[in-house]
Design an enzyme around this catalytic site. Structure first.
Site, short mmCIF file in Angstrom:
data_model
loop_
_atom_site.label_atom_id
_atom_site.label_comp_id
_atom_site.label_asym_id
_atom_site.label_seq_id
_atom_site.Cartn_x
_atom_site.Cartn_y
_atom_site.Cartn_z
N TRP A 1 0.84 -1.21 0.00
CA TRP A 1 0.00 0.00 0.00
C TRP A 1 0.87 1.24 0.00
O TRP A 1 0.54 2.23 -0.66
CB TRP A 1 -0.99 -0.03 1.17
CG TRP A 1 -1.87 -1.24 1.05
CD1 TRP A 1 -1.85 -2.35 1.84
CD2 TRP A 1 -2.84 -1.49 0.03
NE1 TRP A 1 -2.75 -3.26 1.38
CE2 TRP A 1 -3.38 -2.77 0.27
CE3 TRP A 1 -3.31 -0.76 -1.08
CZ2 TRP A 1 -4.35 -3.34 -0.55
CZ3 TRP A 1 -4.28 -1.32 -1.88
CH2 TRP A 1 -4.79 -2.58 -1.62
N LYS B 1 -12.42 -2.32 7.13
CA LYS B 1 -11.74 -3.17 8.11
C LYS B 1 -12.32 -2.91 9.50
O LYS B 1 -12.74 -3.83 10.17
CB LYS B 1 -10.24 -2.91 8.09
CG LYS B 1 -9.64 -3.25 6.72
CD LYS B 1 -8.41 -2.49 6.42
CE LYS B 1 -8.07 -2.46 4.95
NZ LYS B 1 -8.04 -3.74 4.27
N ASP C 1 -1.78 6.57 6.30
CA ASP C 1 -2.79 5.62 5.86
C ASP C 1 -3.08 4.75 7.08
O ASP C 1 -2.24 3.95 7.50
CB ASP C 1 -2.24 4.79 4.70
CG ASP C 1 -3.21 3.72 4.21
OD1 ASP C 1 -4.23 3.49 4.88
OD2 ASP C 1 -2.94 3.11 3.16
N1 PMP Z 1 -4.23 0.99 2.51
C1 PMP Z 1 -4.20 -0.11 3.29
C2 PMP Z 1 -3.27 -0.14 4.47
C3 PMP Z 1 -5.04 -1.19 3.00
O1 PMP Z 1 -5.00 -2.28 3.78
C4 PMP Z 1 -5.92 -1.10 1.90
C5 PMP Z 1 -6.89 -2.21 1.55
N2 PMP Z 1 -6.58 -3.47 1.87
C6 PMP Z 1 -5.89 0.04 1.10
C7 PMP Z 1 -5.05 1.07 1.45
C8 PMP Z 1 -6.76 0.18 -0.10
O2 PMP Z 1 -8.04 0.42 0.28
P1 PMP Z 1 -9.24 0.52 -0.76
O3 PMP Z 1 -9.41 -0.85 -1.33
O4 PMP Z 1 -10.38 0.98 0.07
O5 PMP Z 1 -8.87 1.51 -1.80
#
Ligand code: PMP
Length: 364
Positions: free
Chosen positions: A101, A194, A170
């Site tokens: 991420w 989550k 994030d």
């Molecule tokens: N950042 C983190 C730390 C994540 O775990 C995730 C999703 N697993 C995301 C960003 C991406 O999120 P989204 O699918 O809502 O765009």
């Protein structure tokens, strides 16, 4: 069929009382004569939902007055673009590369300027949080970006970097699970799926002075000011997701807020890590000092055994334990809504599986 224990990294399990309340109100919400999904986003009933949701989130996270709370669409991934578009002046930011991420945030920032990676843990499959050397920080960075909890690799920052640029986090897989001092951050963003609701919705907590300075090419929908000025009602927000998020906030208040749930989360993590540390079959993959209390990746060392374990666990009602494809093995995500009984059941099951595997070995 019975409800299972769902260890998914997201969309993840939601508290049962939240789902039950939503089910009860599905066709008739209050005195509106309709479902929340059918309400106008400008209606009095929905305005109350979104305002109460903001109030609840503010009180749960103890958000200072000089921060705005935005409920946006596009998941956490849209923030990888919104942050640079809104915060870039020198078109430069610092990043700690601690997983997939973080890599995506870096890649996206590069579309608008330069992304300086101050430290990375890619050398050991992101199994730790790297030590930061301030001499690597850019003196003219517009922001400093970290992924507070790394969902895939099961690591988390336990110490915040001491930086002069606004700290951007994030917090997708850690929000509302433990105390976070919001005043240390410029921006905190988190996808809902989550710890507080359905996917698609993203909460952004942003210090007011960072709003209103977006790059000229910023699309209107990607400008924080657009949403801050309109109370997240510039266009039609994800109304039902915001309603569910608020039910989760109410549930969390009943659990004693963030402090209350943090205790339970620490207990759950201690139970699982305690077992892993003493196990002769299973082994945690993250470095002990950096372990996440939300996502717990582990392996047996044999792909075949991992696969058989996942299969048997699934049959026993312990589902979505497969690890991310880049790490393999297993991962148990134990967010706020995973009851301690779920973790106890998992540990019991692992113990039995281990004993069976050892008996099999002894016989062969
Ligand atoms: N950042 C983190 C730390 C994540 O775990 C995730 C999703 N697993 C995301 C960003 C991406 O999120 P989204 O699918 O809502 O765009």
């Amino acid at each position: 069929m019975e409800r299972v224990y769902n260890f998914s990294p997201g969309p993840a399990c939601l508290p049962l009382p939240v789902l039950e309340k939503a089910a009860k109100e599905m066709t008739l919400y209050g005195k509106t004569g309709m479902s929340v999904m059918e309400l106008s986003h400008r209606s009095k009933a929905f305005l109350e939902i979104i305002q109460v949701a903001e109030k609840n989130l503010r009180s749960l996270m103890d958000i200072p007055e000089n921060y705005k709370v935005l409920f946006l669409q596009g998941g956490a991934s849209s923030q990888f673009a919104m942050v640079p578009l809104n915060l870039f002046k020198n078109r430069k930011a610092d990043f700690v590369k601690t997983g997939q991420w973080a890599k995506k945030a870096i890649e996206q920032a590069k579309a608008y300027g330069s992304a300086n990676v101050v430290a990375s843990s890619e050398d050991k499959i992101f199994s730790y949080i790297p030590v930061l050397d301030p001499s690597e920080f850019s003196p003219d960075a517009d922001y400093f970006h970290i992924t507070l909890n790394n969902t895939i690799y099961g690591t988390r920052f336990t110490l915040l970097p001491d930086v002069s640029a606004p700290l951007v986090a994030d917090a997708s897989s850690i929000i509302l699970s433990q105390a976070i001092d919001v005043s240390k951050f410029g921006v905190i963003y988190a996808g809902a799926q989550k710890n507080f609701g359905p996917s698609g919705l993203c909460a952004v907590v942003i210090r007011e002075d960072l709003i209103g300075k977006a790059l000229p090419e910023t699309p209107i929908m990607f400008n924080y000011k657009t949403h801050a000025d309109e109370g997240s009602l510039y266009n039609t927000p994800p109304t039902y997701s915001i309603y569910i998020a608020n039910l989760v906030f109410e549930w969390l208040k009943d659990q004693g807020g963030v402090a209350g749930i943090q205790k339970v989360n620490e207990e759950k993590a201690a139970l699982l890590y305690g077992f892993l540390d003493g196990s002769s079959l299973f082994k945690g993959t993250a470095e002990v000092k950096d372990r996440s209390i939300m996502n717990v990746p582990f392996v047996t060392g044999s792909e075949e055994t991992d696969e058989s374990f996942i299969k048997e666990a699934t049959a026993a009602g312990l589902v979505n334990l497969k690890g991310h494809r880049t790490v393999g093995g297993m991962r148990a995500s134990i967010y706020n809504a995973m009851p301690i009984e779920g973790v106890q059941r998992l540990v019991e099951f692992m113990k039995e599986y281990e004993a069976k595997a050892l008996r099999g070995k002894a016989q062969s």
